[in-house]
Design an enzyme around this catalytic site. Structure first.
Site, PDB file in Angstrom:
ATOM      1  N   PRO A   1       0.797  -1.226   0.000  1.00 20.48           N
ATOM      2  CG  PRO A   1      -0.058  -1.043   2.159  1.00 20.48           C
ATOM      3  CD  PRO A   1       0.574  -2.026   1.214  1.00 20.48           C
ATOM      4  CG  ASN A   2      -0.156   4.327   1.386  1.00 19.03           C
ATOM      5  OD1 ASN A   2      -1.130   4.908   0.905  1.00 19.03           O
ATOM      6  ND2 ASN A   2      -0.198   3.737   2.564  1.00 19.03           N
TER       7      ASN A   2
ATOM      8  NE  ARG B   1       4.189   6.577   1.651  1.00 13.35           N
ATOM      9  CZ  ARG B   1       4.452   5.342   2.012  1.00 13.35           C
ATOM     10  NH1 ARG B   1       4.811   4.451   1.109  1.00 13.35           N
ATOM     11  NH2 ARG B   1       4.335   4.982   3.255  1.00 13.35           N
TER      12      ARG B   1
ATOM     13  CE1 TYR C   1       9.124   4.927   2.968  1.00 18.48           C
ATOM     14  CE2 TYR C   1       7.600   6.786   2.923  1.00 18.48           C
ATOM     15  CZ  TYR C   1       8.082   5.646   3.536  1.00 18.48           C
ATOM     16  OH  TYR C   1       7.532   5.218   4.722  1.00 18.48           O
TER      17      TYR C   1
ATOM     18  CG  ASN D   1       8.357  -2.104   0.106  1.00 19.84           C
ATOM     19  OD1 ASN D   1       7.904  -2.272   1.242  1.00 19.84           O
ATOM     20  ND2 ASN D   1       8.911  -0.966  -0.289  1.00 19.84           N
TER      21      ASN D   1
ATOM     22  CB  ALA E   1       1.597   0.212   6.090  1.00 15.82           C
TER      23      ALA E   1
ATOM     24  CD  GLU F   1      10.462  -7.682   5.381  1.00 17.91           C
ATOM     25  OE1 GLU F   1      10.620  -8.805   5.916  1.00 17.91           O
ATOM     26  OE2 GLU F   1      10.190  -6.658   6.024  1.00 17.91           O
TER      27      GLU F   1
ATOM     28  CG  HIS G   1      11.170  -2.484   4.141  1.00 14.25           C
ATOM     29  ND1 HIS G   1       9.805  -2.377   4.125  1.00 14.25           N
ATOM     30  CD2 HIS G   1      11.465  -3.666   4.731  1.00 14.25           C
ATOM     31  CE1 HIS G   1       9.287  -3.449   4.698  1.00 14.25           C
ATOM     32  NE2 HIS G   1      10.267  -4.253   5.057  1.00 14.25           N
ATOM     33  CG  LEU G   2      11.707   2.314  -1.302  1.00  7.53           C
ATOM     34  CD1 LEU G   2      10.327   2.938  -1.417  1.00  7.53           C
ATOM     35  CD2 LEU G   2      12.557   2.655  -2.506  1.00  7.53           C
TER      36      LEU G   2
ATOM     37  NE  ARG H   1      10.783   5.766   8.397  1.00  4.03           N
ATOM     38  CZ  ARG H   1       9.753   5.667   7.548  1.00  4.03           C
ATOM     39  NH1 ARG H   1       9.757   4.702   6.627  1.00  4.03           N
ATOM     40  NH2 ARG H   1       8.763   6.516   7.616  1.00  4.03           N
TER      41      ARG H   1
HETATM   42  C1  DQA Z   1       8.396   0.961   3.591  1.00  2.00           C
HETATM   43  C2  DQA Z   1       8.535   1.156   5.119  1.00  2.00           C
HETATM   44  C3  DQA Z   1       7.208   0.964   5.808  1.00  2.00           C
HETATM   45  O1  DQA Z   1       7.352   1.161   7.228  1.00  2.00           O
HETATM   46  C4  DQA Z   1       6.196   1.973   5.303  1.00  2.00           C
HETATM   47  O2  DQA Z   1       4.930   1.745   5.890  1.00  2.00           O
HETATM   48  C5  DQA Z   1       6.096   1.992   3.815  1.00  2.00           C
HETATM   49  C6  DQA Z   1       7.324   1.869   3.021  1.00  2.00           C
HETATM   50  C7  DQA Z   1       9.722   1.272   2.852  1.00  2.00           C
HETATM   51  O3  DQA Z   1       9.845   0.853   1.705  1.00  2.00           O
HETATM   52  O4  DQA Z   1      10.607   1.931   3.393  1.00  2.00           O
HETATM   53  O5  DQA Z   1       5.028   2.183   3.255  1.00  2.00           O
HETATM   54  O6  DQA Z   1       8.062  -0.387   3.340  1.00  2.00           O
END
Ligand code: DQA
Length: 154
Positions: A11-12, A19, A24, A75, A78, A99, A101-102, A108
């Site tokens: 998501p997102n 964003r 990111y 990825n 959330a 897995e 993540h950016l 964080r």
């Molecule tokens: C994320 C890190 C997550 O905590 C966050 O909710 C995201 C992006 C990242 O790629 O850094 O949506 O997965």
């Protein structure tokens, strides 16, 4: 065997570029997917991409990839921190998963430190921006090649 890999974005991530670019980066999801597709070609594999903001759609996508792909690059965004359903889907299909993540989720907010996915993934790569995806893809392919060599030598 020519490996087929599915890159899944949670998501997102369709909002990348707009964003929180300080966290990111400025690339859009489309641009990241283009870079992944170019890397897939270099690696001699086939890559499909999928993004959804809906947990159930992500579960459906993982289930539907059973028997069709050899690896998943994900990825979970959330849902990393909340979704038992995504974790169960990955466990159910038994497809080797990396897995990514950016951002460095461990640097964080505390609620981002825990991943439901990490314990059932081959590994996790985070904190390298869009390069997390490219490194993750290479790591996944290297893992699949090593697995294939092991099977042949049995
Ligand atoms: C994320 C890190 C997550 O905590 C966050 O909710 C995201 C992006 C990242 O790629 O850094 O949506 O997965």
């Amino acid at each position: 065997m020519q490996f087929k890999i599915l890159a899944i974005h949670g998501p997102n991530l369709n909002m990348l570029g707009i964003r929180e670019p300080d966290i990111y980066g400025s690339l859009s999801l489309d641009q990241i997917n283009q870079q992944l597709l170019a890397e897939a070609e270099n690696l001699g594999i086939v890559l499909d991409t999928f993004q959804s903001n809906h947990e159930g759609e992500l579960v459906d996508c993982i289930q539907q990839s059973f028997g069709k792909v050899q690896g998943i690059l994900i990825n979970p965004a959330a849902y990393t921190h909340t979704s038992v359903a995504l974790r169960d889907a990955i466990s159910a299909v038994g497809i080797p998963t990396v897995e990514v993540h950016l951002s460095n989720i461990h640097k964080r907010e505390a609620f981002r430190h825990h991943s439901y996915i990490a314990p059932i993934a081959i590994g996790q790569i985070c904190g390298f921006g869009k390069d997390s995806y490219l490194l993750g893809l290479r790591a996944l392919v290297t893992h699949l090649q090593a697995q294939e060599r092991m099977e042949y030598s049995k």
